[in-house]
Design a protein around this motif. Sequence first.
Motif, short mmCIF file in Angstrom:
data_model
loop_
_atom_site.label_atom_id
_atom_site.label_comp_id
_atom_site.label_asym_id
_atom_site.label_seq_id
_atom_site.Cartn_x
_atom_site.Cartn_y
_atom_site.Cartn_z
N VAL B 93 100.16 -91.23 90.45
CA VAL B 93 98.79 -91.32 89.93
C VAL B 93 98.57 -92.64 89.21
O VAL B 93 97.58 -93.35 89.43
N ASP B 94 99.53 -92.98 88.35
CA ASP B 94 99.38 -94.19 87.55
C ASP B 94 99.32 -95.44 88.42
O ASP B 94 98.45 -96.30 88.25
N ARG B 95 100.20 -95.48 89.38
CA ARG B 95 100.25 -96.67 90.25
C ARG B 95 98.94 -96.81 91.02
O ARG B 95 98.36 -97.90 91.08
N TYR B 96 98.49 -95.72 91.61
CA TYR B 96 97.29 -95.83 92.42
C TYR B 96 96.06 -96.05 91.56
O TYR B 96 95.12 -96.73 91.96
N ARG B 97 96.06 -95.47 90.38
CA ARG B 97 94.92 -95.69 89.51
C ARG B 97 94.82 -97.18 89.15
O ARG B 97 93.76 -97.79 89.17
N ARG B 98 95.98 -97.76 88.83
CA ARG B 98 95.99 -99.18 88.45
C ARG B 98 95.59 -100.06 89.62
O ARG B 98 94.86 -101.03 89.48
N ALA B 177 90.20 -91.88 90.01
CA ALA B 177 91.43 -91.21 90.42
C ALA B 177 91.37 -89.71 90.18
O ALA B 177 92.35 -89.00 90.38
N GLU B 178 90.20 -89.23 89.76
CA GLU B 178 90.04 -87.80 89.46
C GLU B 178 90.47 -86.90 90.61
O GLU B 178 91.21 -85.93 90.42
N HIS B 179 90.00 -87.23 91.79
CA HIS B 179 90.29 -86.38 92.94
C HIS B 179 91.78 -86.38 93.25
O HIS B 179 92.35 -85.35 93.59
N LEU B 180 92.38 -87.56 93.14
CA LEU B 180 93.82 -87.65 93.39
C LEU B 180 94.58 -86.75 92.45
O LEU B 180 95.45 -85.96 92.86
N GLU B 181 94.27 -86.84 91.17
CA GLU B 181 94.95 -86.00 90.18
C GLU B 181 94.73 -84.52 90.45
O GLU B 181 95.68 -83.72 90.44
N ALA B 182 93.48 -84.15 90.69
CA ALA B 182 93.16 -82.75 90.91
C ALA B 182 93.91 -82.20 92.11
O ALA B 182 94.50 -81.11 92.06
N ALA B 183 93.92 -82.98 93.20
CA ALA B 183 94.56 -82.50 94.43
C ALA B 183 96.06 -82.38 94.26
O ALA B 183 96.68 -81.39 94.66
N LEU B 184 96.66 -83.39 93.65
CA LEU B 184 98.11 -83.37 93.48
C LEU B 184 98.51 -82.25 92.52
O LEU B 184 99.48 -81.50 92.77
N ASP B 185 97.77 -82.10 91.44
CA ASP B 185 98.10 -81.05 90.47
C ASP B 185 97.96 -79.66 91.09
O ASP B 185 98.77 -78.76 90.82
N LEU B 186 96.93 -79.52 91.91
CA LEU B 186 96.75 -78.21 92.57
C LEU B 186 97.97 -77.90 93.43
O LEU B 186 98.49 -76.77 93.42
N CYS B 187 98.45 -78.87 94.14
CA CYS B 187 99.65 -78.66 94.97
C CYS B 187 100.85 -78.26 94.11
O CYS B 187 101.59 -77.33 94.45
N LEU B 188 101.05 -78.97 93.02
CA LEU B 188 102.20 -78.67 92.17
C LEU B 188 102.05 -77.28 91.53
O LEU B 188 103.03 -76.52 91.46
N ASP B 189 100.85 -76.97 91.07
CA ASP B 189 100.61 -75.62 90.53
C ASP B 189 100.98 -74.57 91.56
O ASP B 189 101.61 -73.56 91.25
N HIS B 190 100.56 -74.83 92.77
CA HIS B 190 100.81 -73.87 93.83
C HIS B 190 102.30 -73.68 94.06
O HIS B 190 102.81 -72.56 94.17
N LEU B 191 103.01 -74.80 94.10
CA LEU B 191 104.47 -74.73 94.26
C LEU B 191 105.09 -73.91 93.14
O LEU B 191 105.98 -73.08 93.37
N ARG B 192 104.62 -74.13 91.94
CA ARG B 192 105.23 -73.50 90.77
C ARG B 192 104.93 -72.01 90.73
O ARG B 192 105.80 -71.21 90.39
N ASP B 193 103.71 -71.65 91.10
CA ASP B 193 103.26 -70.28 90.86
C ASP B 193 103.31 -69.36 92.05
O ASP B 193 103.21 -68.14 91.89
N TYR B 194 103.40 -69.89 93.25
CA TYR B 194 103.31 -69.03 94.42
C TYR B 194 104.51 -68.10 94.49
O TYR B 194 105.64 -68.53 94.29
#
Lengths: 195, 195
Positions: B93-98, B177-194
């Motif tokens: 996120v940081d790299r692409y945001r910058r 970068a909002e969409h990037l963060e939201a999409a990536l976080d959703l994926c990680l949440d899914h991995l963690r909680d599924y």
Amino acid sequence: MLTKKGAATRQRIVEAMAAEIRERGINAVTLEDVGQRSGTGKSQLFHYFPDGKEQLLLAVAQWEADRVIEDQQPHLGQLTSWAAWRRWRDVVVDRYRRQGVHCPLGVLITEVGRHTPAAQAVTRQLLAQWQHEVQVGIEQMQDSGRVSRRVDPRRTAGAVIAAIQGGVTILMSTGSAEHLEAALDLCLDHLRDYR
Amino acid sequence: MLTKKGAATRQRIVEAMAAEIRERGINAVTLEDVGQRSGTGKSQLFHYFPDGKEQLLLAVAQWEADRVIEDQQPHLGQLTSWAAWRRWRDVVVDRYRRQGVHCPLGVLITEVGRHTPAAQAVTRQLLAQWQHEVQVGIEQMQDSGRVSRRVDPRRTAGAVIAAIQGGVTILMSTGSAEHLEAALDLCLDHLRDYR
DNA sequence: TCCGGAATGTACTGGTCGGTCCAGTATGGC
DNA sequence: GCCATACTGGACCGACCAGTACATTCCGGA
């Protein structure tokens, strides 16, 4: 100032340009190509678009953006049950799979949309509207108790749009809709199961 | 057949072309620009890339693709704990945001990669390698019991790549970068909680 | 029927840019 | 030091293409 015949010609030019861009990429398209395909010539083109290629490109961007939303209706506007979400998902995947590399959305975002600030505004507007429709769908699902209140509708809608966008971009690179399906399904699973 | 000095000049040309493309888009870049920026001229350019622009473009694609993976290391290679995933997520996120609009990945996929079949192969290879690294990370998390066995590692890795790709594409359109963060976080949440 | 503006066809131009040519200079191996 | 070969500079060319100029035809309203 613009007769029926003129309006039809103008529209033919826009659609010809859009088709050419989809098939051959924005760089490869010349005004002569557009003339040929639309059965007109450069003089008409400059008659209807005095500012030339740039103005025409903007008209194409707007036309393609409208189609992106249109193509998903009426499903996108009525995301009120899991069956409806499912239908919408299928329409999106199916449509983009069939369009493959020649996908209006992909071309718009990756080629036309970044050409000029005006075209960028068109894509921004498209993304905003699209995200908003999805957000409304999520909120409706929350209201009927089918989606957890812990889900942030706006942010999640953004993630869904990004997922589709990414899937489509990859589809345009590889020709496979696998990523699109996987990303979209993951989002829907998350909506359904998150507590 | 290629002295040290020659190799350095060649490399300077590739990097100059890459930088020009990132800053101004592939259409706007001329060989003269590249010459100017690299402190060379067209004769050198054709000396090192006899097939001209196309060959140079391919070299640029390969160079940018290598950087995309490199930039995420060492995190991408050691996705063995939630903390590691978190670090990787932050780096991406940081790299692409910058980098914002001037993002090697975005430019590669949306501009360079679709130019020729050869360049397409480069992006396909990049996506495959990237997806594979994420897939290995998911499998490791499954092995240590942190991710449900019900998750399909390959498919989910594909979804993650698509999410990033979409986030980046939108970042390039909107600057956010909002969409990037939201999409990536959703994926990680899914991995963690599924489950 | 006539008239004015809209619609269309054609030939041209001016600039840009990828690619070529050739002549001259550095350089590293012997 | 010498020579083959790699390297470099800069002028040049030809194609392509957005945009222009202008002449001609169409067409709807009075």
